[in-house]
Write a protein that holds these residues in place. Structure first.
Motif, PDB file in Angstrom:
ATOM      1  N   GLY A 163       0.766  -1.244   0.000  1.00  0.00           N
ATOM      2  CA  GLY A 163       0.000   0.000   0.000  1.00  0.00           C
ATOM      3  C   GLY A 163       0.791   1.284   0.000  1.00  0.00           C
ATOM      4  N   ASN A 164       2.119   1.202  -0.122  1.00  0.00           N
ATOM      5  CA  ASN A 164       2.926   2.429  -0.042  1.00  0.00           C
ATOM      6  C   ASN A 164       3.108   3.064  -1.423  1.00  0.00           C
ATOM      7  OD1 ASN A 164       4.326   4.358   1.414  1.00  0.00           O
ATOM      8  ND2 ASN A 164       6.259   3.267   1.317  1.00  0.00           N
ATOM      9  N   ILE A 165       2.002   3.463  -2.026  1.00  0.00           N
ATOM     10  CA  ILE A 165       2.010   4.043  -3.371  1.00  0.00           C
ATOM     11  C   ILE A 165       2.491   5.486  -3.289  1.00  0.00           C
ATOM     12  CG2 ILE A 165      -0.372   4.914  -3.384  1.00  0.00           C
ATOM     13  CD1 ILE A 165       1.044   2.834  -6.253  1.00  0.00           C
ATOM     14  N   MET A 166       3.269   5.925  -4.276  1.00  0.00           N
ATOM     15  CA  MET A 166       3.895   7.245  -4.220  1.00  0.00           C
ATOM     16  C   MET A 166       3.488   8.167  -5.367  1.00  0.00           C
ATOM     17  SD  MET A 166       5.899   6.788  -1.554  1.00  0.00           S
ATOM     18  CE  MET A 166       7.042   8.159  -1.642  1.00  0.00           C
ATOM     19  N   SER A 167       2.707   7.690  -6.312  1.00  0.00           N
ATOM     20  CA  SER A 167       2.410   8.520  -7.481  1.00  0.00           C
ATOM     21  C   SER A 167       1.012   8.256  -8.005  1.00  0.00           C
ATOM     22  CB  SER A 167       3.429   8.250  -8.598  1.00  0.00           C
ATOM     23  OG  SER A 167       3.130   7.014  -9.249  1.00  0.00           O
ATOM     24  N   GLU A 168       0.535   9.192  -8.795  1.00  0.00           N
ATOM     25  CA  GLU A 168      -0.641   8.965  -9.614  1.00  0.00           C
ATOM     26  C   GLU A 168      -0.224   8.104 -10.802  1.00  0.00           C
ATOM     27  OE1 GLU A 168      -3.678   9.978  -8.809  1.00  0.00           O
ATOM     28  OE2 GLU A 168      -2.874  10.888  -6.981  1.00  0.00           O
ATOM     29  N   ARG A 169      -1.193   7.665 -11.557  1.00  0.00           N
ATOM     30  CA  ARG A 169      -0.877   6.849 -12.736  1.00  0.00           C
ATOM     31  C   ARG A 169      -0.347   7.728 -13.862  1.00  0.00           C
ATOM     32  NH1 ARG A 169      -5.070   3.893 -16.805  1.00  0.00           N
ATOM     33  NH2 ARG A 169      -5.748   6.054 -16.884  1.00  0.00           N
ATOM     34  N   TYR A 170       0.780   7.334 -14.413  1.00  0.00           N
ATOM     35  CA  TYR A 170       1.293   7.954 -15.631  1.00  0.00           C
ATOM     36  C   TYR A 170       0.741   7.150 -16.804  1.00  0.00           C
ATOM     37  CZ  TYR A 170       4.583   8.977 -19.434  1.00  0.00           C
ATOM     38  OH  TYR A 170       5.133   9.320 -20.658  1.00  0.00           O
ATOM     39  N   ALA A 171       0.182   7.834 -17.819  1.00  0.00           N
ATOM     40  CA  ALA A 171      -0.372   7.131 -18.982  1.00  0.00           C
ATOM     41  C   ALA A 171      -0.061   7.906 -20.256  1.00  0.00           C
ATOM     42  CB  ALA A 171      -1.880   6.958 -18.833  1.00  0.00           C
ATOM     43  N   ASN A 172       0.547   7.229 -21.217  1.00  0.00           N
ATOM     44  CA  ASN A 172       0.869   7.853 -22.497  1.00  0.00           C
ATOM     45  C   ASN A 172       1.239   6.759 -23.495  1.00  0.00           C
ATOM     46  OD1 ASN A 172       1.400  10.128 -24.239  1.00  0.00           O
ATOM     47  ND2 ASN A 172       3.592   9.727 -23.970  1.00  0.00           N
ATOM     48  N   GLU A 173       0.786   6.898 -24.736  1.00  0.00           N
ATOM     49  CA  GLU A 173       1.133   5.974 -25.825  1.00  0.00           C
ATOM     50  C   GLU A 173       0.835   4.509 -25.475  1.00  0.00           C
ATOM     51  OE1 GLU A 173       4.590   7.329 -28.545  1.00  0.00           O
ATOM     52  OE2 GLU A 173       5.325   7.684 -26.501  1.00  0.00           O
ATOM     53  N   GLY A 174      -0.226   4.282 -24.733  1.00  0.00           N
ATOM     54  CA  GLY A 174      -0.582   2.918 -24.376  1.00  0.00           C
ATOM     55  C   GLY A 174       0.261   2.309 -23.284  1.00  0.00           C
ATOM     56  N   VAL A 175       1.038   3.156 -22.587  1.00  0.00           N
ATOM     57  CA  VAL A 175       1.931   2.706 -21.519  1.00  0.00           C
ATOM     58  C   VAL A 175       1.503   3.371 -20.206  1.00  0.00           C
ATOM     59  CG1 VAL A 175       4.283   2.864 -20.632  1.00  0.00           C
ATOM     60  CG2 VAL A 175       3.902   2.327 -23.039  1.00  0.00           C
ATOM     61  N   THR A 176       1.485   2.614 -19.119  1.00  0.00           N
ATOM     62  CA  THR A 176       1.199   3.184 -17.809  1.00  0.00           C
ATOM     63  C   THR A 176       2.306   2.819 -16.823  1.00  0.00           C
ATOM     64  OG1 THR A 176      -0.109   1.264 -17.113  1.00  0.00           O
ATOM     65  CG2 THR A 176      -1.297   3.090 -18.139  1.00  0.00           C
ATOM     66  N   PHE A 177       2.571   3.768 -15.905  1.00  0.00           N
ATOM     67  CA  PHE A 177       3.539   3.534 -14.849  1.00  0.00           C
ATOM     68  C   PHE A 177       2.978   4.056 -13.521  1.00  0.00           C
ATOM     69  CE2 PHE A 177       6.516   4.000 -18.498  1.00  0.00           C
ATOM     70  CZ  PHE A 177       7.161   2.781 -18.402  1.00  0.00           C
ATOM     71  N   ALA A 178       3.421   3.470 -12.436  1.00  0.00           N
ATOM     72  CA  ALA A 178       3.113   3.978 -11.098  1.00  0.00           C
ATOM     73  C   ALA A 178       4.293   3.665 -10.191  1.00  0.00           C
ATOM     74  CB  ALA A 178       1.833   3.346 -10.545  1.00  0.00           C
ATOM     75  N   LEU A 179       4.512   4.531  -9.202  1.00  0.00           N
ATOM     76  CA  LEU A 179       5.663   4.403  -8.317  1.00  0.00           C
ATOM     77  C   LEU A 179       5.205   4.077  -6.887  1.00  0.00           C
ATOM     78  CD1 LEU A 179       8.821   4.848  -8.331  1.00  0.00           C
ATOM     79  CD2 LEU A 179       8.319   7.113  -7.369  1.00  0.00           C
ATOM     80  N   ALA A 180       5.893   3.137  -6.283  1.00  0.00           N
ATOM     81  CA  ALA A 180       5.660   2.811  -4.869  1.00  0.00           C
ATOM     82  C   ALA A 180       7.019   2.610  -4.213  1.00  0.00           C
ATOM     83  CB  ALA A 180       4.795   1.559  -4.741  1.00  0.00           C
ATOM     84  N   LYS A 181       7.022   2.536  -2.889  1.00  0.00           N
ATOM     85  CA  LYS A 181       8.289   2.480  -2.149  1.00  0.00           C
ATOM     86  C   LYS A 181       8.203   1.457  -1.027  1.00  0.00           C
ATOM     87  CE  LYS A 181      11.575   5.522   0.259  1.00  0.00           C
ATOM     88  NZ  LYS A 181      11.753   6.866   0.872  1.00  0.00           N
ATOM     89  N   TYR A 182       9.263   0.676  -0.888  1.00  0.00           N
ATOM     90  CA  TYR A 182       9.355  -0.228   0.261  1.00  0.00           C
ATOM     91  C   TYR A 182       9.565   0.583   1.522  1.00  0.00           C
ATOM     92  CZ  TYR A 182      10.046  -4.089  -3.054  1.00  0.00           C
ATOM     93  OH  TYR A 182       9.901  -5.015  -4.069  1.00  0.00           O
ATOM     94  N   GLU A 183       8.995   0.121   2.611  1.00  0.00           N
ATOM     95  CA  GLU A 183       9.204   0.808   3.908  1.00  0.00           C
ATOM     96  C   GLU A 183      10.645   0.636   4.346  1.00  0.00           C
ATOM     97  OE1 GLU A 183       7.249   2.743   5.371  1.00  0.00           O
ATOM     98  OE2 GLU A 183       5.243   2.313   4.584  1.00  0.00           O
TER      99      GLU A 183
END
Length: 375
Positions: free
Chosen positions: A355-375
């Motif tokens: 549950g340690n999500i750090m970003s909104e969803r990035y979406a472009n050209e049919g590609v999505t990314f999201a960032l999270a971090k280990y505690e």
């Protein structure tokens, strides 16, 4: 980036090492059994044939009845640690043809069969041989024999500092040689912990400063270590340093990137958008420890290629695992139809880090990314 993957494997191997213990004598065999019962319960002991004692659990015969051959076979068998309970000379001659590189070679420890001396022979820092030697010596009442200059002076090497925070730095071999020489020579090295990460107690051999203190007193130090997730953070503080001063940036590997993409997305498209995403996050790519996605993407060439290039593992999760998080994130009807879950990048990153999500969803050209971090 293979060196990154090699070192990452070394860090991971410390948690559950593949261990081979090789002995020649009855006393050596007993010592191996003691190590198995106390420190390395999963280790395999290779022993000389004995009519008096049958093979025990996790014991095997020496390969071709030869300790020399057994050591050489273990050097090629992806072992993380080889403990050789015999003469140092035999061990050195056996391993010599197979030594490659400090980021690849296994840790090698040599012991006499009375357990009096525990010698860290190879891969002392990255391979953890120094620390394992200390642990063995403490357990059996022997003397750890460690010749690494930094350890002899009870000072932490640059590579040990990086390992302690699961970090990496570029020009690994050059910077390791430069800084460990300075550390052994008791030169003053400043450290800026911009990541705010917890440091081990023996890192006190460095002089921890903030940015203002460094600006005002940089001339008092022979080197600078910056611990930061930011790309090129080190360059902000080294514009006016003397050419004789050395500097390095350690990037802790704490982040997870969730990835989603259309089937057969090109490597170029995924790579281009990954670079954009990381720039938006102001995060060095070396800060990524793992890439995650849904299991239908496990053979997606572009994602596999990206993970290989930046030297990280790629792990996937089932639709059922990710469906639990669907209400938490804005999803896509198209993605839902294609893979059975509306959110892939955010849901997989969320799942991996509890549950340690750090970003909104990035979406472009049919590609999505999201960032999270280990505690």
């Amino acid at each position: 980036m293979s060196i990154v993957r090699n070192i990452y494997h070394k860090y991971e191997a410390v948690k559950a090492p593949k261990v081979a213990i090789i002995s020649l004598t009855t006393e050596g065999r007993a010592l191996a059994q003691r190590l198995q019962s106390t420190i390395f319960p999963e280790g395999i002991s290779y022993v000389k044939e004995s009519k008096q004692q049958k093979l025990l659990d996790k014991e095997k015969m020496l390969i071709e009845e030869s300790a020399f051959k057994t050591i050489q076979t273990m050097m090629q068998a992806s072992c993380d640690l080889i403990i050789s309970i015999m003469a140092t000379g035999i061990t050195v001659r056996a391993i010599a043809p197979f030594i490659q590189d400090k980021t690849i070679d296994p840790a090698i420890i040599v012991m006499d069969d009375q357990g009096e001396f525990v010698i860290s022979l190879l891969s002392g820092h990255i391979g953890h041989a120094n620390q394992w030697s200390r642990e063995i010596a403490e357990t059996i009442g022997g003397q750890a024999v460690i010749t690494t200059a930094t350890d002899v002076r009870k000072r932490m090497g640059l590579d040990d500092l990086a390992k302690s925070i699961n970090g990496y730095y570029r020009q690994f071999k050059v910077k390791t040689r430069q800084f460990n020489q300075m550390i052994a020579d008791n030169q003053k090295i400043a450290l800026m912990n911009q990541a705010g990460i917890s440091l081990p107690e023996n890192s006190q051999c460095f002089c921890e400063l903030d940015a203002i203190e460094w600006q005002n007193h940089s001339q008092d130090y022979q080197g600078l270590i910056v611990i930061s997730y930011e790309p090129l953070a080190i360059e902000k503080y080294c514009l006016n340093v003397s050419p004789h001063q050395k500097y390095v940036q350690i990037i802790p590997r704490k982040f997870v990137v969730g990835v989603g993409c259309r089937r057969n997305t090109s490597i170029e498209v995924l790579e281009r958008n990954f670079q954009i995403f990381m720039k938006e996050m102001n995060l060095d790519t070396l800060g990524v420890q793992k890439i995650v996605s849904i299991d239908v993407k496990k053979d997606e060439l572009a994602i596999i290629s990206l993970a290989k290039r930046i030297g990280v593992n790629f792990e996937t999760f089932s639709k059922e695992e990710l469906l639990a998080y669907e209400p938490l994130f804005e999803g896509s009807d198209f993605v839902k139809k294609a893979v059975g879950v509306a959110s892939v990048a955010q849901a997989s990153a969320y799942h991996e880090t509890n549950g340690n999500i750090m970003s909104e969803r990035y979406a472009n050209e049919g590609v999505t990314f999201a960032l999270a971090k280990y505690e």
